[in-house]
Design an enzyme around this catalytic site. Sequence first.
Site, mmCIF file in Angstrom:
data_model
loop_
_atom_site.group_PDB
_atom_site.id
_atom_site.type_symbol
_atom_site.label_atom_id
_atom_site.label_comp_id
_atom_site.label_asym_id
_atom_site.label_seq_id
_atom_site.Cartn_x
_atom_site.Cartn_y
_atom_site.Cartn_z
ATOM 1 N N ARG A 1 4.280 -0.436 -4.650
ATOM 2 C CA ARG A 1 4.010 -0.898 -3.283
ATOM 3 C C ARG A 1 2.688 -1.656 -3.155
ATOM 4 N NH1 ARG A 1 6.885 1.924 0.963
ATOM 5 N NH2 ARG A 1 5.219 1.200 2.300
ATOM 6 N N HIS B 1 18.907 -36.805 -3.272
ATOM 7 C CA HIS B 1 17.997 -37.181 -2.183
ATOM 8 C C HIS B 1 16.536 -36.871 -2.514
ATOM 9 C CE1 HIS B 1 21.430 -38.057 0.334
ATOM 10 N NE2 HIS B 1 21.954 -36.921 -0.107
ATOM 11 N N GLU C 1 8.927 -15.562 -9.168
ATOM 12 C CA GLU C 1 8.120 -14.401 -8.797
ATOM 13 C C GLU C 1 7.745 -13.517 -9.979
ATOM 14 O OE1 GLU C 1 9.839 -11.551 -6.092
ATOM 15 O OE2 GLU C 1 11.828 -11.891 -6.882
ATOM 16 N N LYS D 1 13.762 -15.535 -8.224
ATOM 17 C CA LYS D 1 13.585 -14.519 -9.273
ATOM 18 C C LYS D 1 12.691 -15.051 -10.375
ATOM 19 C CE LYS D 1 14.476 -11.624 -7.753
ATOM 20 N NZ LYS D 1 15.097 -11.235 -6.541
ATOM 21 N N TRP E 1 -2.773 -2.830 -1.481
ATOM 22 C CA TRP E 1 -2.424 -4.252 -1.583
ATOM 23 C C TRP E 1 -3.299 -4.931 -0.536
ATOM 24 C CZ3 TRP E 1 -0.342 -8.120 1.545
ATOM 25 C CH2 TRP E 1 0.178 -9.232 0.866
ATOM 26 N N CYS F 1 0.835 -1.193 0.000
ATOM 27 C CA CYS F 1 0.000 0.000 0.000
ATOM 28 C C CYS F 1 0.883 1.261 0.000
ATOM 29 C CB CYS F 1 -0.937 0.087 1.199
ATOM 30 S SG CYS F 1 -2.000 -1.325 1.410
ATOM 31 N N ASN G 1 -2.191 2.346 5.778
ATOM 32 C CA ASN G 1 -1.304 1.200 5.520
ATOM 33 C C ASN G 1 -1.158 0.451 6.838
ATOM 34 O OD1 ASN G 1 -0.863 2.221 3.018
ATOM 35 N ND2 ASN G 1 1.258 2.855 3.379
ATOM 36 N N GLY G 2 -1.126 -0.882 6.776
ATOM 37 C CA GLY G 2 -0.927 -1.659 8.000
ATOM 38 C C GLY G 2 -2.165 -2.486 8.307
ATOM 39 N N GLU H 1 18.104 -17.979 -4.852
ATOM 40 C CA GLU H 1 17.730 -16.648 -5.335
ATOM 41 C C GLU H 1 17.342 -16.703 -6.821
ATOM 42 O OE1 GLU H 1 16.858 -13.864 -4.426
ATOM 43 O OE2 GLU H 1 17.425 -12.411 -5.955
ATOM 44 N N LYS I 1 6.076 -4.443 -3.211
ATOM 45 C CA LYS I 1 7.376 -4.132 -2.646
ATOM 46 C C LYS I 1 7.161 -3.699 -1.199
ATOM 47 C CE LYS I 1 11.726 -3.089 -4.071
ATOM 48 N NZ LYS I 1 12.451 -4.254 -4.567
HETATM 49 C C1 F6R Z 1 12.232 -10.700 -3.939
HETATM 50 C C2 F6R Z 1 12.075 -9.595 -3.013
HETATM 51 C C3 F6R Z 1 11.625 -9.892 -1.634
HETATM 52 C C4 F6R Z 1 12.374 -9.000 -0.613
HETATM 53 C C5 F6R Z 1 11.828 -9.241 0.795
HETATM 54 C C6 F6R Z 1 12.577 -8.455 1.838
HETATM 55 O O1 F6R Z 1 12.708 -10.271 -5.176
HETATM 56 O O2 F6R Z 1 12.268 -8.463 -3.347
HETATM 57 O O3 F6R Z 1 11.798 -11.241 -1.338
HETATM 58 O O4 F6R Z 1 13.739 -9.293 -0.674
HETATM 59 O O5 F6R Z 1 10.465 -8.892 0.828
HETATM 60 O O6 F6R Z 1 12.478 -7.083 1.616
HETATM 61 P P1 F6R Z 1 13.463 -6.046 2.299
HETATM 62 O O7 F6R Z 1 14.833 -6.302 1.754
HETATM 63 O O8 F6R Z 1 12.926 -4.703 1.911
HETATM 64 O O9 F6R Z 1 13.407 -6.287 3.772
#
Ligand code: F6R
Length: 608
Positions: free
Chosen positions: A27, A504, A488, A485, A74, A2, A100-101, A481, A603
């Site tokens: 966001r 395994h 997602e 990537k 969101w 949000c 937000n929250g 990772e 994000k």
């Molecule tokens: C994946 C991604 C998320 C963040 C996670 C932590 O590409 O961006 O997995 O890494 O939400 O976010 P931060 O680093 O802001 O604490």
Amino acid sequence: MCGIVCYVGSREAKPILIDGLKQLEYRGYDSAGIAIQNQGQVQRFRAVGRIVELEKKINSIPLPGKVGMAHTRWATHGEPSELNAHPHADQEEKVFIVHNGIIENYHQIKKRLEKKGVEFSSETDTEVLAHLIALYFDGDLGEAVRRTMADVEGTFGIAVLHRDAPGQIVVARRGSPLVIGISNDGHFAASDVSAMVRHTSQVVHLQDNEMAVITRDDFSITTAQAKLIQRAVEEVEWKAEDAELNGFPHYMLKEIYEQPETIENAMRGRLEPGEGVPKLGGITPVWDRLKECRHLVMVACGTSYYAGCVGRYLFERLTEVDTEVELASEFRYRKLNFPPNTFILALSQSGETADTLAAIREARRKGAGLLGIVNVVGSSIARETDAGIYNHAGPEIGVASTKIFTSQLTILTLLALLIGRHQNLPLTEGITAIRALQALPHQVREILAQAHHIEAIAEKYHKCQNWLFLGRKYNYPIAMEGALKLKEISYIHAEGYAAGEMKHGPIALINPDMPTVAIAPMDEMYEKMLSNIQEIKSRKGPVIAIVTKGDEKVKELADEVIEVPTTVDYLYPILTVIPCQLLAYYCASLLGRDIDKPRNLAKSVTVE
Ligand code: F6R
């Protein structure tokens, strides 16, 4: 999660708010809304979907007014719908609020209000706030918000306006960020500086349990107990252009390409080649304790957690510190012993991730020292840790984290090197490490120059439904990772495994339609990775290998090869992750995905 943006000034609010919302769209993007106050009236519009849907709705409607608020959502409570979108209002449509929250005790408050005859129009937790404020309002909006804050449990960043309180917006926070922006023609408030960076670089961060009344000419911050707070104005180091696409089709690609520079920025002014010891000014306040540290626990989520996983191997290689890494969301469920002089190191791009914040608060209660590696200056984690190191990587807007990951790895190397050199790491090793670090930006450029080759590989495999990523030691977290990537942003199912675990279980999945990305640079794990590749090939699984330049053995076996330059074993992850990022990007692009705003994601995860 949000986004909030507000403006009270001498200019028309609508274009400022819509533009601010677009900067915040990363966001959260399942619905959006706006409310503008003008001459004793407030007009509110909401729409499901992206900001453009809201824009379409209000484009032809005159919306004069110099005071307003907007929100991009969101969903947490209630599906994305117009009724659930913010701003929410009380029954008489006098109070308008964006939030937000999560309000944890909203059920109890709702029941209490319903008994008084209040009718609810949405499924959100936020709506209780609008009704409470309406109930408490007797001409002083700040006071009504203060009383409401006392009633609610949970987290909030809120902005409120009232039809009968012209020319002002009240903002308040507990656990969800809010920043006030100061400009010549008025004041802003937002959940994130990117919403106002085009208009001002002068900001003041609100802290937990504080609120502020904002007008065109002034703002005043008080605590929940009505104590006046004087807070220094800070200068934002980001420029408006940092939040632009600059010709790239997506922020993710732009941010992948920024990595030579962001790695350089992570090291700028921090290297002392002659001594083989980095300089990290941000940790000076705790240095006396930190240099004696024998126990370090890293906490983080998602990509930042995988950076911590590489960090554990780095610390074991360069220092004598016992190092653990924990998912922040699991940290509180562990019964960890903290020997004297334990440090917790939080890794976070946003500095606002709720689980990471909760983990450091828990660690504080247990008496550990708190460090942070954070990108967003002035964020909650930056403020609540005892000391820390900023990434200085500029805003990361693509929802999938890329440049911050390599920046975190660079800083983790500097920190490990600094502590290691004060313990037993020899000068020669320190010098080798610093030389290898200095070579990284150029080496990353060399990998980026292979983008077309990586795109061609994606062309061949992007329709495969399942992928496996394998690596060992330093590159095991890169396998995780790489898989994260891919899944997602392309929605392809991918798993990251320690290559030794393949036998395994996951080997049962290998078939001609399931590509394996084998991360096999020339390090001490090379021969073992070679065996894994052979095992996959003998089961007819396609192999995309990430290898050190000049490798001939893997080339003979693998279907596709992506080369990275030679470096020291512990810095390979900074190089090997780049092809993984590009592969994910191109697969998602070929599949027509919404790369910067993947479905269901947002994000900065500010709810637990
Ligand atoms: C994946 C991604 C998320 C963040 C996670 C932590 O590409 O961006 O997995 O890494 O939400 O976010 P931060 O680093 O802001 O604490």
